[in-house]
Design an enzyme around this catalytic site. Structure first.
Site, mmCIF file in Angstrom:
data_model
loop_
_atom_site.group_PDB
_atom_site.id
_atom_site.type_symbol
_atom_site.label_atom_id
_atom_site.label_comp_id
_atom_site.label_asym_id
_atom_site.label_seq_id
_atom_site.Cartn_x
_atom_site.Cartn_y
_atom_site.Cartn_z
ATOM 1 N N GLU A 253 0.890 -1.164 0.000
ATOM 2 C CA GLU A 253 0.000 0.000 0.000
ATOM 3 C C GLU A 253 0.921 1.204 0.000
ATOM 4 O O GLU A 253 1.584 1.468 1.010
ATOM 5 C CB GLU A 253 -0.842 0.012 1.271
ATOM 6 C CG GLU A 253 -1.735 -1.182 1.439
ATOM 7 C CD GLU A 253 -2.852 -1.191 0.434
ATOM 8 O OE1 GLU A 253 -3.437 -0.127 0.213
ATOM 9 O OE2 GLU A 253 -3.103 -2.241 -0.154
ATOM 10 N N CYS A 292 -2.605 8.710 3.470
ATOM 11 C CA CYS A 292 -2.332 8.177 2.132
ATOM 12 C C CYS A 292 -3.503 8.397 1.197
ATOM 13 O O CYS A 292 -3.339 8.408 -0.018
ATOM 14 C CB CYS A 292 -2.026 6.698 2.234
ATOM 15 S SG CYS A 292 -3.318 5.807 3.113
HETATM 16 P P1 NAP Z 1 8.524 4.815 4.385
HETATM 17 O O1 NAP Z 1 9.659 5.700 4.666
HETATM 18 O O2 NAP Z 1 8.473 4.097 3.092
HETATM 19 O O3 NAP Z 1 8.522 3.771 5.592
HETATM 20 C C1 NAP Z 1 7.508 2.809 5.705
HETATM 21 C C2 NAP Z 1 7.996 1.671 6.567
HETATM 22 O O4 NAP Z 1 9.033 0.956 5.885
HETATM 23 C C3 NAP Z 1 8.592 2.102 7.892
HETATM 24 O O5 NAP Z 1 8.222 1.186 8.883
HETATM 25 C C4 NAP Z 1 10.084 2.027 7.627
HETATM 26 O O6 NAP Z 1 10.825 1.859 8.798
HETATM 27 C C5 NAP Z 1 10.133 0.791 6.772
HETATM 28 N N1 NAP Z 1 11.337 0.619 5.982
HETATM 29 C C6 NAP Z 1 12.020 1.548 5.300
HETATM 30 N N2 NAP Z 1 13.066 0.966 4.661
HETATM 31 C C7 NAP Z 1 13.013 -0.356 4.962
HETATM 32 C C8 NAP Z 1 13.819 -1.482 4.614
HETATM 33 N N3 NAP Z 1 14.881 -1.370 3.814
HETATM 34 N N4 NAP Z 1 13.476 -2.693 5.111
HETATM 35 C C9 NAP Z 1 12.407 -2.836 5.913
HETATM 36 N N5 NAP Z 1 11.606 -1.807 6.273
HETATM 37 C C10 NAP Z 1 11.911 -0.576 5.800
HETATM 38 O O7 NAP Z 1 7.136 5.562 4.531
HETATM 39 P P2 NAP Z 1 6.635 6.516 5.715
HETATM 40 O O8 NAP Z 1 7.405 7.794 5.597
HETATM 41 O O9 NAP Z 1 6.621 5.817 7.027
HETATM 42 O O10 NAP Z 1 5.118 6.733 5.324
HETATM 43 C C11 NAP Z 1 4.678 7.748 4.474
HETATM 44 C C12 NAP Z 1 4.284 7.194 3.130
HETATM 45 O O11 NAP Z 1 3.419 6.081 3.279
HETATM 46 C C13 NAP Z 1 3.542 8.196 2.281
HETATM 47 O O12 NAP Z 1 4.111 8.244 1.017
HETATM 48 C C14 NAP Z 1 2.122 7.654 2.233
HETATM 49 O O13 NAP Z 1 1.426 7.991 1.068
HETATM 50 C C15 NAP Z 1 2.310 6.202 2.401
HETATM 51 N N6 NAP Z 1 1.156 5.587 3.044
HETATM 52 C C16 NAP Z 1 0.363 4.723 2.357
HETATM 53 C C17 NAP Z 1 -0.734 4.132 2.973
HETATM 54 C C18 NAP Z 1 -1.644 3.167 2.261
HETATM 55 O O14 NAP Z 1 -2.494 2.563 2.899
HETATM 56 N N7 NAP Z 1 -1.513 2.981 0.985
HETATM 57 C C19 NAP Z 1 -1.015 4.426 4.310
HETATM 58 C C20 NAP Z 1 -0.182 5.307 4.973
HETATM 59 C C21 NAP Z 1 0.901 5.872 4.329
HETATM 60 P P3 NAP Z 1 11.594 3.084 9.496
HETATM 61 O O15 NAP Z 1 10.560 4.080 9.869
HETATM 62 O O16 NAP Z 1 12.230 2.458 10.681
HETATM 63 O O17 NAP Z 1 12.560 3.596 8.479
#
Ligand code: NAP
Length: 524
Positions: A253, A292
């Site tokens: 997602e 999101c």
């Molecule tokens: P993100 O930076 O992609 O991080 C998401 C998750 O992935 C975090 O738990 C992060 O951990 C983890 N992660 C990052 N690199 C990783 C790796 N190499 N291996 C394993 N895990 C890893 O996103 P975010 O900043 O938290 O969230 C914002 C984004 O999410 C926005 O773009 C939004 O649109 C999207 N979003 C989508 C939905 C949906 O339902 N479609 C819902 C909410 C948000 P760390 O924090 O520890 O780095």
């Protein structure tokens, strides 16, 4: 100060300094997040051994009862989660979306499972399908629990809802879960796990605060990875050998440039005109736009651009930014200063050097704040942009994950369909109009680009759940840029965690295999 992880049934603290997580409002350090030195391989083994066995003992209704108990435990102690959410910048309204939304989702799942799943550990999908003329050979489909785990990797913006909407179907399917919350709000997710841990069978839930190096190396074809976050992280995880070589199930997602469309019939004075402006402001300000599903692209008939802009600006002028809980505050802070920097950078791309659009309301570098210091806290004014040149790529590509939306004009349905498609796949879209023919044409043209579409008009507004709210009964996800995944959708999500197998044989054998009364305790 270090946030512990919940592994193998106990709370364990990682080594090293960890990543500091600051209070979104005051800038004080809330906690430090590190998983250094924690034995994640042992956690996976514990889930496979203890969690899988404990859940395998339970039928679907028994798992539903455990899920309900977890939801009720959260309900009882939700004030603790509200208080922590305020430290992440969330107002009471924002926290309700996450906390109450999550509890409600778990309760809906428990109810759907109790009513819709058999008192069994497997699901028989169909009656025997005859495969021979003599009636001695047939086939049918069954869904059984994989011998694996569910790893959920969550975004920072919904630490409770995001965890529960993934936990619910996994738990019902009999899969033990390991939660990897996003670092900025891991302390909220950890508190939720603290509250529910004892309501669930042993090994059914674990939580890793911090990174998960090497964990994906342990996953394969029996495991499920549910990811929510940015498109960039989704792409990286999707390319992991756990997915590409060993076929772990992977659901993403990701972000999207969700749109809302105003119909040409909705001129000022019509209820739909106000509904559109209200919904846009709601989507911009709830969770300070860190949703999101929030509306990023607002498509407006060209002749209504000025009127809509004025109506939205007037509403935004009533938004009070400040510390959650402070007198009159209607919009809180972003989750942290880094997130504010990201949003400002995205706004600069949307408006900056190449003049893709202009800011019609708000200043990305200045905001009046109630009850807090505007610079120490991650505060940002709501920002309404306007992009009259719809051919520019930026408004269709750049997600400013904050209180930011862009108004864009359209001149007819074919152009509208093209503009919608330029988002390259979205989670949610909405059409605000009282003209059935217009709505039908827009929805049918937009459906292929969306996971969910909401029609808003004077007749449904009173009960409408709103553009940005995923419902547990309906699918949440979206094609293309939105990640290409599908979550929720009622029992579809449970089925997605199970293995579907076609079983062929004589009708009596098929009956014996699927009939619970004929099975021994061990088989059940
Ligand atoms: P993100 O930076 O992609 O991080 C998401 C998750 O992935 C975090 O738990 C992060 O951990 C983890 N992660 C990052 N690199 C990783 C790796 N190499 N291996 C394993 N895990 C890893 O996103 P975010 O900043 O938290 O969230 C914002 C984004 O999410 C926005 O773009 C939004 O649109 C999207 N979003 C989508 C939905 C949906 O339902 N479609 C819902 C909410 C948000 P760390 O924090 O520890 O780095």
């Amino acid at each position: 100060m270090t946030l512990p992880s919940y592994l193998e049934g106990s709370w364990r603290t990682g080594a090293g300094e960890g990543t500091p997580v600051a209070d979104a409002v005051t800038g004080e350090i809330v906690t430090r997040v590190t998983s250094e030195g924690l034995d994640l391989a042992a956690a996976v083994a514990y889930a496979r051994r203890t969690g899988l066995a404990a859940l395998g003992e339970l039928t679907f209704p028994q798992r539903a009862a455990a899920l309900k108990a977890a939801a009720l435990a959260l309900q009882e102690r939700k004030q603790e989660l509200y208080d922590l959410s305020a430290r992440a910048g969330a107002t009471r309204r924002d926290a309700a979306v996450d906390v109450d939304g999550g509890i409600g989702t778990a309760l809906v799942y428990a109810s759907l499972a109790r009513k819709g799943l058999p008192d069994h550990t497997l699901i028989v999908e169909d009656d025997p399908i005859p495969l021979g003329k003599g009636g001695t050979f047939a086939g049918r489909h069954v869904l059984t629990t994989p011998r694996g785990i569910s790893l959920q990797i969550n975004a920072f913006n919904f630490p409770v809802w995001g965890m529960l909407e993934k936990l619910a179907p996994a738990l019902l399917a009999g899969l033990p879960t390991i939660v990897k919350p996003a670092t900025p709000t891991a302390y909220i997710a950890a508190q939720a796990v603290r509250i529910i841990a004892d309501t669930l069978p042993p090994g059914a839930i674990q939580l890793v605060a911090g990174g998960i190096p090497g964990l994906l190396d342990l996953l394969g074809g029996q495991d499920h990875i549910g990811f929510t976050g940015s498109a960039a992280t989704a792409a990286r995880l999707r390319a992991d050998r756990a997915v590409t070589r060993r076929s772990a199930r992977f659901n993403a997602e990701a972000d999207s440039l969700n749109c809302s469309v105003l119909g040409p019939d909705a001129v000022p004075g019509q209820p739909e005109f106000d509904l559109f402006a209200d919904a846009l402001v709601t989507e911009m300000t709830v969770k300070a736009g860190q949703k999101c599903t929030a509306i990023r692209r607002a498509f407006v008939p060209v002749q209504l651009m000025d009127a809509v802009s004025e109506a939205v600006e007037a509403r935004l002028a009533r938004v009070v930014v400040g510390a959650p809980g402070a007198e009159g505050v209607t919009m809180g802070a972003l989750v942290g200063l880094a997130q504010r920097d990201d949003v400002r950078a995205a706004v600069a791309r949307l408006t900056g050097a190449r003049e893709a659009g202009s800011i019609v309301y708000g200043d990305p570098h200045k905001v009046e704040v109630v009850g807090a210091d505007a610079e120490r806290g991650a505060f940002l004014s709501p920002l309404l942009l306007r992009a009259d040149d719809v051919d520019r790529p930026e408004p269709h590509e750049v997600e400013a994950f904050g209180p930011v939306s862009t108004l864009m004009p359209y001149s007819g349905i074919p152009e509208l369909h093209e503009l919608i498609a330029r988002g390259e796949g979205s989670l949610a879209g909405s059409v605000v109009s009282h003209d059935t023919d217009f709505v039908r044409q827009v929805v049918l043209g937009a459906a292929a680009h969306h996971g969910r579409l909401l029609v808003l008009d004077r007749d449904s507004a009173g009960e409408s759940t709103g553009h940005g709210t995923p419902m547990p009964q309906l699918v949440h996800g979206g094609p293309g840029r939105a990640g290409g995944g599908e979550e929720e959708g009622g029992l579809r999500a449970v089925h997605a965690h199970l293995q579907r197998t076609a079983i062929q044989g004589g009708p009596e054998i098929l009956d014996a295999i699927v009939n619970r009364d004929m099975q021994t305790g061990e088989q059940r």
